[in-house]
Design an enzyme around this catalytic site. Structure first.
Site, PDB file in Angstrom:
ATOM      1  N   LEU A   1      -8.628 165.247 -82.912  1.00  0.00           N
ATOM      2  CA  LEU A   1      -7.816 164.738 -81.565  1.00  0.00           C
ATOM      3  C   LEU A   1      -8.528 165.549 -80.572  1.00  0.00           C
ATOM      4  CD1 LEU A   1      -4.117 164.744 -82.805  1.00  0.00           C
ATOM      5  CD2 LEU A   1      -5.789 163.061 -82.458  1.00  0.00           C
TER       6      LEU A   1
ATOM      7  N   HIS B   1      -6.498 161.996 -76.241  1.00  0.00           N
ATOM      8  CA  HIS B   1      -5.359 161.774 -77.251  1.00  0.00           C
ATOM      9  C   HIS B   1      -4.142 162.490 -76.653  1.00  0.00           C
ATOM     10  CE1 HIS B   1      -8.899 161.393 -80.277  1.00  0.00           C
ATOM     11  NE2 HIS B   1      -8.315 160.011 -80.222  1.00  0.00           N
TER      12      HIS B   1
ATOM     13  N   GLY C   1      -7.678 160.705 -85.781  1.00  0.00           N
ATOM     14  CA  GLY C   1      -7.695 162.129 -85.563  1.00  0.00           C
ATOM     15  C   GLY C   1      -8.935 162.715 -84.932  1.00  0.00           C
TER      16      GLY C   1
ATOM     17  N   GLN D   1     -10.981 146.709 -77.840  1.00  0.00           N
ATOM     18  CA  GLN D   1      -9.652 146.990 -78.722  1.00  0.00           C
ATOM     19  C   GLN D   1      -8.343 146.781 -78.015  1.00  0.00           C
ATOM     20  OE1 GLN D   1      -9.559 150.241 -81.908  1.00  0.00           O
ATOM     21  NE2 GLN D   1      -8.490 151.136 -80.234  1.00  0.00           N
TER      22      GLN D   1
ATOM     23  N   SER E   1     -14.066 161.491 -79.490  1.00  0.00           N
ATOM     24  CA  SER E   1     -14.306 162.388 -80.774  1.00  0.00           C
ATOM     25  C   SER E   1     -15.651 162.405 -81.039  1.00  0.00           C
ATOM     26  CB  SER E   1     -13.437 161.814 -81.955  1.00  0.00           C
ATOM     27  OG  SER E   1     -12.084 161.718 -81.633  1.00  0.00           O
TER      28      SER E   1
HETATM   29  N1  LIG Z   1     -10.956 159.462 -73.305  1.00  0.00           N
HETATM   30  C1  LIG Z   1      -9.868 158.864 -73.725  1.00  0.00           C
HETATM   31  N2  LIG Z   1      -9.078 158.240 -72.550  1.00  0.00           N
HETATM   32  C2  LIG Z   1      -8.064 157.429 -72.881  1.00  0.00           C
HETATM   33  N3  LIG Z   1      -7.626 156.918 -74.195  1.00  0.00           N
HETATM   34  C3  LIG Z   1      -8.537 157.526 -75.098  1.00  0.00           C
HETATM   35  C4  LIG Z   1      -9.617 158.410 -75.154  1.00  0.00           C
HETATM   36  N4  LIG Z   1     -10.496 158.651 -76.095  1.00  0.00           N
HETATM   37  C5  LIG Z   1      -9.555 157.859 -77.028  1.00  0.00           C
HETATM   38  N5  LIG Z   1      -8.674 157.375 -76.418  1.00  0.00           N
HETATM   39  C6  LIG Z   1      -7.704 156.405 -77.327  1.00  0.00           C
HETATM   40  O1  LIG Z   1      -6.975 156.914 -78.394  1.00  0.00           O
HETATM   41  C7  LIG Z   1      -6.757 156.099 -79.382  1.00  0.00           C
HETATM   42  C8  LIG Z   1      -7.499 156.524 -80.582  1.00  0.00           C
HETATM   43  O2  LIG Z   1      -8.757 156.648 -80.402  1.00  0.00           O
HETATM   44  P1  LIG Z   1      -9.798 157.433 -81.374  1.00  0.00           P
HETATM   45  O3  LIG Z   1      -8.969 158.152 -82.398  1.00  0.00           O
HETATM   46  O4  LIG Z   1     -10.759 156.381 -82.135  1.00  0.00           O
HETATM   47  O5  LIG Z   1     -10.549 158.371 -80.608  1.00  0.00           O
HETATM   48  P2  LIG Z   1     -11.990 158.346 -79.846  1.00  0.00           P
HETATM   49  O6  LIG Z   1     -11.851 159.725 -79.180  1.00  0.00           O
HETATM   50  O7  LIG Z   1     -12.205 157.001 -79.315  1.00  0.00           O
HETATM   51  O8  LIG Z   1     -12.685 158.256 -81.183  1.00  0.00           O
HETATM   52  P3  LIG Z   1     -14.369 157.516 -80.992  1.00  0.00           P
HETATM   53  O9  LIG Z   1     -15.122 158.974 -80.671  1.00  0.00           O
HETATM   54  O10 LIG Z   1     -14.424 157.417 -82.550  1.00  0.00           O
HETATM   55  O11 LIG Z   1     -14.412 156.612 -80.360  1.00  0.00           O
HETATM   56  C9  LIG Z   1      -7.503 155.018 -78.908  1.00  0.00           C
HETATM   57  O12 LIG Z   1      -6.281 154.004 -78.379  1.00  0.00           O
HETATM   58  C10 LIG Z   1      -8.150 155.392 -77.813  1.00  0.00           C
HETATM   59  O13 LIG Z   1      -8.497 154.215 -76.885  1.00  0.00           O
HETATM   60  C1  LIG Z   2      -6.553 151.809 -83.467  1.00  0.00           C
HETATM   61  C2  LIG Z   2      -7.433 152.745 -84.437  1.00  0.00           C
HETATM   62  C3  LIG Z   2      -6.447 154.235 -84.557  1.00  0.00           C
HETATM   63  C4  LIG Z   2      -7.337 151.824 -85.871  1.00  0.00           C
HETATM   64  O1  LIG Z   2      -7.827 152.456 -86.698  1.00  0.00           O
HETATM   65  C5  LIG Z   2      -8.755 153.215 -84.205  1.00  0.00           C
HETATM   66  O2  LIG Z   2      -9.423 151.945 -83.864  1.00  0.00           O
HETATM   67  C6  LIG Z   2      -8.866 153.984 -82.884  1.00  0.00           C
HETATM   68  O3  LIG Z   2      -8.657 155.291 -83.057  1.00  0.00           O
HETATM   69  O4  LIG Z   2      -8.862 153.517 -81.745  1.00  0.00           O
HETATM   70  N1  BAL Z   3     -11.949 154.164 -81.155  1.00  0.00           N
HETATM   71  C1  BAL Z   3     -12.803 153.114 -81.998  1.00  0.00           C
HETATM   72  C2  BAL Z   3     -12.337 153.382 -83.381  1.00  0.00           C
HETATM   73  C3  BAL Z   3     -14.035 153.332 -84.029  1.00  0.00           C
HETATM   74  O1  BAL Z   3     -14.873 153.606 -83.250  1.00  0.00           O
HETATM   75  O2  BAL Z   3     -13.829 152.809 -85.431  1.00  0.00           O
END
Ligand SMILES: Nc1ncnc2c1ncn2[C@@H]1O[C@H](COP(=O)(O)OP(=O)(O)OP(=O)(O)O)[C@@H](O)[C@H]1O
Ligand SMILES: CC(C)(CO)[C@@H](O)C(=O)[O-]
Ligand code: BAL
Length: 292
Positions: free
Chosen positions: A45, A49, A43, A165, A198
């Site tokens: 988002l 995303h 989330g 990941q 996020s």
């Molecule tokens: N900037 C980005 N570009 C491409 N994919 C992304 C990006 N940010 C997140 N994702 C992808 O979105 C999916 C869900 O990720 P998540 O919800 O943890 O978001 P996040 O922005 O990575 O959060 P966090 O700040 O916790 O790392 C994962 O597959 C992650 O690699």
């Molecule tokens: C793949 C995932 C949704 C599992 O909780 C998380 O690690 C993330 O957001 O990348």
């Molecule tokens: N996108 C990675 C999830 C985490 O930091 O837990």
């Protein structure tokens, strides 16, 4: 979809339906004709995303997005409680773009927490992010295995920002013979170059500026390719400048996540992690090394 609709009657608004139970998800999934893509998220988002959602729409007839902050992948002292949970805003962002959002409670996902049986990510889960966050990738592969069972997709989409990941999920699917294809999506960036995340929301303006050390380092690495020695030198220079509190800046084999030796030729995963204002940020790039 508005907040009342999001909080109230699942499935009441727009063309996107919200479900919160496994039984509702299974019923909706069973009614889908054609191919299905799943996008798993925690989330909060952002447009990063949305690139995953866009790819999912391109490769399948139906898209299921999951929105769940998985307690199993957070360690003691991490930001599990503080992690943003703007569900109504998330639903507005993807309304009309995905068929279904699955946003379960923790109890719905884990009637017993921690579960008695779980999945382990193996050695690849103990290095890099896994070294700093013990148990993190075991939590990730356990929830991803459950989400794959529940959504039964033909394709699942993962971002390259979380490069370790992605590599571990590829192993999960191969090692457990899970019948799903993985579709990686390139890292989405803000105009400044900062990888969208996020957790960027935790940063001040000064912190966002400081965080540009990550994308600047990748630019230096790209300029240094295809010489492996020059790539390594660019990483060493970034570490020495210490513009952020680096955790690592490494040249890795993209599939094994092992550090590469000086004779390596071919794809190199450059993985970066560091802390800015107490927030751990990641960035990554794949470059090709064809020269010493
Ligand atoms: N900037 C980005 N570009 C491409 N994919 C992304 C990006 N940010 C997140 N994702 C992808 O979105 C999916 C869900 O990720 P998540 O919800 O943890 O978001 P996040 O922005 O990575 O959060 P966090 O700040 O916790 O790392 C994962 O597959 C992650 O690699
Ligand atoms: C793949 C995932 C949704 C599992 O909780 C998380 O690690 C993330 O957001 O990348
Ligand atoms: N996108 C990675 C999830 C985490 O930091 O837990």
């Amino acid at each position: 979809m508005n907040e009342d609709e999001a909080a109230g009657d699942p499935g009441a608004a727009g063309s996107t339906r919200l479900v919160t139970t496994k039984a509702q998800l299974r019923a909706e999934r069973a009614a889908m004709d054609g191919s299905v893509a799943a996008v798993f998220t925690m989330g909060a988002l952002h447009t990063g995303h949305l690139a995953l959602v866009q790819r999912a729409r391109e490769v399948a007839d139906h898209v299921i997005l999951t929105d769940f902050v998985n307690p199993l992948q957070f360690g003691p002292g991490e930001d599990y409680e503080a992690y943003p949970r703007p569900l109504a805003q998330d639903l507005d962002l993807v309304d009309g773009l995905v068929d279904l959002v699955f946003a379960p409670s923790v109890h719905e996902m884990y009637p017993v927490l921690p579960p008695t049986v779980s999945v382990t990510a193996g050695r690849a889960g103990t290095v890099l992010e896994g070294a700093a966050r013990p148990g993190h990738f075991d939590g990730v592969v356990t929830v991803v295995a459950k989400l794959l069972q529940l959504t039964a997709p033909d394709v699942t989409v993962f971002g390259r920002k979380d490069a370790q990941q992605l590599a571990i999920i590829q192993r999960l699917v191969a090692d457990l013979d899970l019948p799903v294809r993985i579709e990686p999506v390139e890292i989405q960036r803000e105009p400044s170059g900062l990888a969208r995340s996020s957790r960027n929301g935790y940063l001040s303006d000064a912190g966002r500026e400081q965080a540009l050390a990550l994308s600047r380092t990748l630019a230096a690495v790209r300029a240094a390719a295809p010489s492996l020695a020059a790539i390594r030198a660019a990483l060493a220079e970034a570490l020495a400048r210490a513009e952020i509190d680096w955790a690592y800046a490494l040249a890795l084999d993209p599939s094994t996540l092992e550090e590469i030796g000086p004779d390596h030729r071919g794809e190199v995963l450059v993985a970066l992690a560091g802390r800015v204002e107490g927030t751990r940020l990641l960035d990554a790039a794949v470059v090709v090394a064809t020269a010493p």
